[in-house]
Design a protein around this motif. Structure first.
Motif, short mmCIF file in Angstrom:
data_model
loop_
_atom_site.label_atom_id
_atom_site.label_comp_id
_atom_site.label_asym_id
_atom_site.label_seq_id
_atom_site.Cartn_x
_atom_site.Cartn_y
_atom_site.Cartn_z
N ASP A 225 60.09 -37.43 96.76
CA ASP A 225 59.44 -36.85 97.94
C ASP A 225 60.01 -35.45 98.20
O ASP A 225 60.77 -34.90 97.39
N GLU A 226 59.66 -34.88 99.37
CA GLU A 226 60.09 -33.52 99.70
C GLU A 226 61.61 -33.41 99.81
O GLU A 226 62.18 -32.34 99.65
N LYS A 238 48.41 -44.32 98.89
CA LYS A 238 49.57 -43.47 99.13
C LYS A 238 49.73 -42.44 98.01
O LYS A 238 50.04 -41.27 98.28
N GLU A 241 47.27 -39.70 98.49
CA GLU A 241 47.73 -38.82 99.59
C GLU A 241 48.80 -37.86 99.10
O GLU A 241 48.78 -36.66 99.44
N LEU A 242 49.74 -38.34 98.26
CA LEU A 242 50.81 -37.49 97.73
C LEU A 242 50.26 -36.39 96.82
O LEU A 242 50.74 -35.26 96.84
N GLU A 244 47.20 -35.13 97.06
CA GLU A 244 46.48 -34.22 97.94
C GLU A 244 47.42 -33.26 98.65
O GLU A 244 47.11 -32.08 98.84
N LYS A 245 48.62 -33.75 99.01
CA LYS A 245 49.61 -32.93 99.72
C LYS A 245 50.46 -32.10 98.76
O LYS A 245 51.39 -31.43 99.18
N SER A 246 50.18 -32.21 97.45
CA SER A 246 50.91 -31.48 96.41
C SER A 246 52.37 -31.88 96.31
O SER A 246 53.21 -31.11 95.80
N VAL A 247 52.71 -33.10 96.78
CA VAL A 247 54.05 -33.63 96.55
C VAL A 247 54.19 -33.95 95.06
O VAL A 247 55.25 -33.81 94.45
#
Length: 302
Positions: A225-226, A238, A241-242, A244-247
């Motif tokens: 994660d970040e 999940k 979502e990661l 999409e958020k560019s994680v």
């Protein structure tokens, strides 16, 4: 020589913790993509081979798919040919494809087979061309640079993607108590050979076999994660979502997409694990904690 009391307790704890996993996965197919540091470090190579043999010995059916990018690069350098990459993929002209087949289908594949057999396993090496295992098509890559009005098609040569998998030869080997070791080379309808990303091949083979698990060895602790903490127990939602958020980005994207596609296609779980850890495969399968990122096929509750 006697075993100290605490050491004996630790051994007993490890064995009892492993027992339910051995029972649960007995007879199940587990596809393992082998690459990264685990392929070049001598101690890790031996621990990987022992892990695979132990899995087979306790009743599981491991299927190994391997990469070999650094080995290909080394041989190309030795013959005076420069490696070129576009979007992380090796440009593979006819001469380079000959080297790829020599390294993946010959040198690397046979080394892994030999290593497993030295540890009392019974491995058989294949490429995707054997038994028409991997039917491939040319990979089309688009360059969508802002300065271009329309996307530019980039020709990577003999770089392919999986069109279909025929599992007959794998199933025959598994039924004969052999361990298949597969190089990610496919063949097109025109008879041309294609170099295919090993993570992608492992995922597609896991899907076709409806495997219990897909395990991808990497050179990182897993999906981070970040805050650089390992994420695990992830659902399909999940992971979406990661992304999409560019994680999830860069070299981890093909791995996570392969893992995600596999669970969406019926593989029970995918695991992205740290191949730099000795006996990483056993630790992921036989312990409660595991050593990487687990993705399962259930979607989040709405």
């Amino acid at each position: 020589m006697t075993i100290e009391n605490n050491q004996a307790k630790n051994i007993a704890h490890v064995l009892t913790e492993a027992l339910p996993y051995i029972q649960r996965f007995s007879g199940k197919i587990i596809v393992v993509k082998y690459g990264g540091n685990a392929m070049v470090d001598e101690k890790l190579k031996k621990s990987f081979a022992r892990d695979i043999v132990l899995m087979k010995t306790v009743g599981m059916n491991p299927v190994v798919v391997h990469g070999g990018g650094p080995q290909i690069g080394n041989l190309l350098e030795r013959v005076g040919k420069e490696s070129q990459f576009v979007q992380g993929m090796r440009v593979t002209d006819t001469e380079t494809m000959d080297v790829v087949e020599m390294v993946l289908g010959g040198q690397v594949n046979k080394e892994i087979v030999n290593l497993i057999n030295q540890h009392q396993g019974a491995a058989v090496g294949l490429t995707g061309k054997d038994g028409d295992l991997i039917r491939a098509r040319k990979l089309v890559v688009e360059n969508k640079s802002p300065e271009l009005k329309t996307p530019e098609i980039v020709d990577l040569g003999h770089v392919g993607e999986v069109e279909s998998i025929d599992t007959s030869v794998i199933e025959m080997l598994v039924q004969g108590d052999f361990i298949p070791v597969i190089a990610p080379i496919g063949v097109g309808e025109d008879g041309q050979s294609y170099n295919i990303n090993a993570d992608l091949v492992a995922g597609k083979i896991a899907e076709a076999l409806q495997a219990e698990k897909l395990i991808l060895l990497t050179n990182t602790p897993g999906l981070l994660d970040e805050n650089e903490e390992v994420l695990t127990g992830l659902t399909v939602d999940k992971v979406d979502e990661l992304i999409e958020k560019s994680v999830v980005y860069g070299g981890m994207l093909p791995k996570i997409r392969s893992a995600l596609d596999a669970v969406q296609a019926g593989v029970v779980s995918s695991h992205i694990i740290d191949g730099r850890v000795e006996h990483a495969v056993l630790l992921e399968i036989f312990t409660d904690q595991g050593v990487g990122t687990l993705i399962h096929g259930r979607r989040s509750e709405s």
